[in-house]
Design a protein around this motif. Structure first.
Motif, mmCIF file in Angstrom:
data_model
loop_
_atom_site.group_PDB
_atom_site.id
_atom_site.type_symbol
_atom_site.label_atom_id
_atom_site.label_comp_id
_atom_site.label_asym_id
_atom_site.label_seq_id
_atom_site.Cartn_x
_atom_site.Cartn_y
_atom_site.Cartn_z
ATOM 1 N N GLY A 1 21.734 -101.414 84.030
ATOM 2 C CA GLY A 1 22.520 -101.730 82.842
ATOM 3 C C GLY A 1 21.601 -102.025 81.662
ATOM 4 O O GLY A 1 21.876 -101.624 80.524
ATOM 5 N N SER A 2 20.489 -102.706 81.932
ATOM 6 C CA SER A 2 19.577 -103.061 80.838
ATOM 7 C C SER A 2 18.979 -101.820 80.193
ATOM 8 O O SER A 2 18.904 -101.729 78.961
ATOM 9 C CB SER A 2 18.444 -103.947 81.363
ATOM 10 O OG SER A 2 18.965 -105.071 82.014
ATOM 11 N N TRP B 1 25.770 -112.705 77.439
ATOM 12 C CA TRP B 1 24.680 -112.643 78.424
ATOM 13 C C TRP B 1 23.356 -112.910 77.699
ATOM 14 O O TRP B 1 23.091 -112.302 76.656
ATOM 15 C CB TRP B 1 24.675 -111.255 79.081
ATOM 16 C CG TRP B 1 23.565 -111.031 80.054
ATOM 17 C CD1 TRP B 1 23.125 -111.893 81.017
ATOM 18 C CD2 TRP B 1 22.744 -109.854 80.165
ATOM 19 N NE1 TRP B 1 22.091 -111.326 81.720
ATOM 20 C CE2 TRP B 1 21.837 -110.068 81.224
ATOM 21 C CE3 TRP B 1 22.700 -108.628 79.490
ATOM 22 C CZ2 TRP B 1 20.893 -109.124 81.612
ATOM 23 C CZ3 TRP B 1 21.771 -107.691 79.876
ATOM 24 C CH2 TRP B 1 20.878 -107.935 80.929
ATOM 25 N N ASN C 1 29.979 -112.649 81.246
ATOM 26 C CA ASN C 1 28.803 -113.448 81.573
ATOM 27 C C ASN C 1 28.309 -114.092 80.283
ATOM 28 O O ASN C 1 27.918 -113.364 79.370
ATOM 29 C CB ASN C 1 27.714 -112.527 82.162
ATOM 30 C CG ASN C 1 26.451 -113.282 82.561
ATOM 31 O OD1 ASN C 1 26.385 -114.494 82.454
ATOM 32 N ND2 ASN C 1 25.451 -112.537 83.006
ATOM 33 N N ASP D 1 30.093 -103.356 77.798
ATOM 34 C CA ASP D 1 29.095 -103.548 78.845
ATOM 35 C C ASP D 1 29.848 -103.829 80.145
ATOM 36 O O ASP D 1 30.557 -104.834 80.258
ATOM 37 C CB ASP D 1 28.189 -104.734 78.462
ATOM 38 C CG ASP D 1 27.067 -104.939 79.476
ATOM 39 O OD1 ASP D 1 26.987 -104.175 80.452
ATOM 40 O OD2 ASP D 1 26.270 -105.881 79.273
ATOM 41 N N ALA E 1 29.022 -104.513 83.719
ATOM 42 C CA ALA E 1 27.989 -104.782 84.733
ATOM 43 C C ALA E 1 28.592 -105.206 86.064
ATOM 44 O O ALA E 1 27.863 -105.367 87.040
ATOM 45 C CB ALA E 1 27.034 -105.868 84.219
ATOM 46 N N TYR E 2 29.934 -105.402 86.095
ATOM 47 C CA TYR E 2 30.539 -106.005 87.291
ATOM 48 C C TYR E 2 31.821 -105.303 87.724
ATOM 49 O O TYR E 2 32.744 -105.959 88.213
ATOM 50 C CB TYR E 2 30.832 -107.495 87.016
ATOM 51 C CG TYR E 2 29.584 -108.277 86.695
ATOM 52 C CD1 TYR E 2 28.777 -108.776 87.705
ATOM 53 C CD2 TYR E 2 29.183 -108.483 85.361
ATOM 54 C CE1 TYR E 2 27.616 -109.469 87.405
ATOM 55 C CE2 TYR E 2 28.018 -109.160 85.057
ATOM 56 C CZ TYR E 2 27.238 -109.661 86.087
ATOM 57 O OH TYR E 2 26.090 -110.343 85.801
ATOM 58 N N SER F 1 26.419 -100.732 85.114
ATOM 59 C CA SER F 1 25.332 -101.084 86.028
ATOM 60 C C SER F 1 25.822 -100.984 87.462
ATOM 61 O O SER F 1 26.953 -101.363 87.762
ATOM 62 C CB SER F 1 24.893 -102.525 85.736
ATOM 63 O OG SER F 1 24.105 -103.014 86.794
ATOM 64 N N SER G 1 23.888 -102.470 89.743
ATOM 65 C CA SER G 1 23.078 -103.530 90.361
ATOM 66 C C SER G 1 23.928 -104.421 91.259
ATOM 67 O O SER G 1 23.546 -104.729 92.386
ATOM 68 C CB SER G 1 22.423 -104.393 89.283
ATOM 69 O OG SER G 1 21.571 -103.607 88.494
ATOM 70 N N LYS G 2 25.092 -104.831 90.745
ATOM 71 C CA LYS G 2 25.897 -105.809 91.479
ATOM 72 C C LYS G 2 26.844 -105.136 92.461
ATOM 73 O O LYS G 2 26.892 -105.488 93.627
ATOM 74 C CB LYS G 2 26.703 -106.678 90.499
ATOM 75 C CG LYS G 2 25.918 -107.209 89.310
ATOM 76 C CD LYS G 2 24.965 -108.334 89.686
ATOM 77 C CE LYS G 2 23.773 -108.445 88.778
ATOM 78 N NZ LYS G 2 23.850 -108.945 87.472
ATOM 79 N N ARG H 1 17.357 -99.987 90.103
ATOM 80 C CA ARG H 1 17.616 -99.691 88.686
ATOM 81 C C ARG H 1 18.550 -98.479 88.532
ATOM 82 O O ARG H 1 18.114 -97.356 88.286
ATOM 83 C CB ARG H 1 16.303 -99.460 87.902
ATOM 84 C CG ARG H 1 15.224 -100.485 88.109
ATOM 85 C CD ARG H 1 15.720 -101.910 87.937
ATOM 86 N NE ARG H 1 16.190 -102.195 86.590
ATOM 87 C CZ ARG H 1 17.298 -102.901 86.342
ATOM 88 N NH1 ARG H 1 18.050 -103.372 87.325
ATOM 89 N NH2 ARG H 1 17.660 -103.127 85.104
HETATM 90 C C1 PLP Z 1 26.563 -108.726 81.199
HETATM 91 C C2 PLP Z 1 25.418 -108.006 81.830
HETATM 92 N N1 PLP Z 1 25.055 -106.820 81.342
HETATM 93 C C3 PLP Z 1 24.026 -106.119 81.875
HETATM 94 C C4 PLP Z 1 23.314 -106.628 82.936
HETATM 95 C C5 PLP Z 1 22.137 -105.804 83.407
HETATM 96 O O1 PLP Z 1 22.122 -105.465 84.701
HETATM 97 P P1 PLP Z 1 20.928 -104.606 85.304
HETATM 98 O O2 PLP Z 1 20.334 -105.451 86.356
HETATM 99 O O3 PLP Z 1 21.616 -103.398 85.882
HETATM 100 O O4 PLP Z 1 19.975 -104.251 84.243
HETATM 101 C C6 PLP Z 1 23.648 -107.872 83.477
HETATM 102 C C7 PLP Z 1 22.880 -108.441 84.593
HETATM 103 O O5 PLP Z 1 22.919 -109.579 84.918
HETATM 104 C C8 PLP Z 1 24.739 -108.579 82.909
HETATM 105 O O6 PLP Z 1 25.118 -109.769 83.378
#
Ligand code: PLP
Length: 395
Positions: free
Chosen positions: A100-101, A127, A180, A208, A210-211, A240, A242-243, A251
């Protein structure tokens, strides 16, 4: 040259992780770090990911570069997951991104190319990494009111009126679900009202996500994205894996861009790929290849949905268990807002002094704002945690 540098400001969460690690107390609790954890305190590799990785190891014939946009099958599957079947796919471009970043950062560079004078409006609070990530790329940022720290509700009227004053063309950064740090998401009616203002004012939504799958389910969590994509000419969505796939370190994410028409879509596509070339050239492949295998195989997809539901259910039950225990141990204090939150995060709503006391006297770790990650709670530690919190509250 490097002699001119000053040490960078320490990251609050990383500092907290280290302090927790070095704390010798057996009953210490970490509610700071932002990853999912099992009751045993692990952030596991999902079983379905292990299976897909095995298939990949057995069948992958090359590790040559993929293109700047990543793998077409991954991008198409993710676009379907995020936007659903009804979306105007002919106006959408989706590229694979390093988490996501990475997606947010590519989006920032693209925005700077397209509209260097624009302002991005972010929720207050948002965030912690949004501001340095987008601001560091050179974007101008402002904030709109979002979380009412006294009443623990969304300041929806103030948010809408701030957005009504934003100049046309400005960008509004929104969290698709599991906001977040607050855990509070707009209702469907509130999303409709936000969309009305976005459309009336000619703002560009930047969502965004991410979840996805961590609040209600994959579809419901995509409500904001799907509602807006049907109503706006242009939009940006960062996602993302990631979660929801537990692929943090691999990544994996996407950046999707909605253009006003198909012709412009081609231009946007060429520009975003050009941006990628100037930053990291091509995205990492392993995690995205795993996600693509899972999404395109019925058995793996069903297995993933079960593991995703398991993570989501654990988070929700730990949050409501904490709310139950707090109403038992601190009956004169109202923690009912915990029940309204979604995802891993919410604010406890205590002062920085109380946060410090929890750390010093009870080994309970959280960031100063009292944002907690409920994935750090277990059936075994919840009573101790509620008692510790209760002990720090004013009589
Ligand atoms: C709101 C939000 N956006 C983006 C991200 C980025 O996630 P990633 O680890 O995929 O870069 C996070 C991660 O904690 C998040 O909480």
């Amino acid at each position: 040259m490097f002699e001119s540098l000053q040490a960078a400001k320490a990251d609050a969460i990383l500092g907290l992780i280290a302090e927790h690690r070095n704390d010798p107390r057996d009953n210490k609790i970490d509610l700071g770090v932002g990853v999912y954890r099992t009751p045993e305190g692990h952030t596991p590799v999902l079983d379905v990911v292990k299976k897909a990785e095995q298939i990949l190891v057995d069948t992958q014939v090359s590790k040559t570069y993929i293109g700047t946009a990543g793998a077409a099958d991954f991008n198409a599957s993710m676009q379907a997951l995020i936007f659903g079947d009804e979306a105007p796919h002919d106006r959408l471009t989706t590229i694979q991104a390093p988490g996501g970043s990475g997606s947010l950062r590519v989006a920032a560079s693209l925005i700077l190319r397209a509209a260097p004078d624009t302002t991005v409006w972010a929720s207050e609070p948002t965030w912690a990494n949004h501001i340095p990530l987008l601001g560091g790329a050179g974007l101008r940022l402002k904030s709109y009111p979002y979380y009412d720290t006294d009443r623990h509700v969304i300041r929806i009227d103030e948010m809408l009126s701030a957005l009504r004053k934003a100049p046309a063309g400005d960008i509004v950064l929104l969290h698709a679900c599991c906001h977040n740090p607050s855990g509070l998401d707009p209702s469907e009616d509130e999303w409709a009202a936000i969309t009305d203002v976005v459309v009336e004012r000619g703002l560009v939504p930047f969502i965004d996500m991410a979840y996805q799958g961590f609040a209600k389910d994959l579809e419901a969590d995509a409500f904001a994205v799907r509602h807006m994509v049907a109503r706006v000419p242009e939009m940006i969505v960062s996602s993302s894996c990631s979660k929801n796939f537990g692929l943090y370190r691999d990544r994996v994410g996407t950046l999707s861009l909605l253009s006003a028409d198909e012709e412009n879509r081609g231009i946007v596509d060429s520009q975003v790929n050009n941006v990628v070339r100037t930053i990291y050239s091509v995205p990492p492949d392993h995690g995205a290849a795993v996600v693509s295998l899972i999404l395109n195989n019925d058995a793996l997809r069903s297995a993933w949905l079960l593991e995703l539901a398991e993570m989501r259910d654990r988070i929700q039950s730990m949050r409501s268990l904490l709310a139950d225990k707090l109403s038992e141990k601190a009956p004169d204090h109202d923690f009912s807002h915990l029940r309204r939150a979604a995802g891993m995060f919410c604010f406890l709503g205590i002062s920085a002094e109380q946060v410090a006391e929890l750390k010093k006297d009870y080994g309970v770790y959280m960031v100063d704002s009292s944002r907690i990650n409920v994935a750090g709670i277990t059936e075994d530690n919840v009573s101790y945690l509620a008692e510790a919190i209760a002990a720090t509250l004013p009589a």
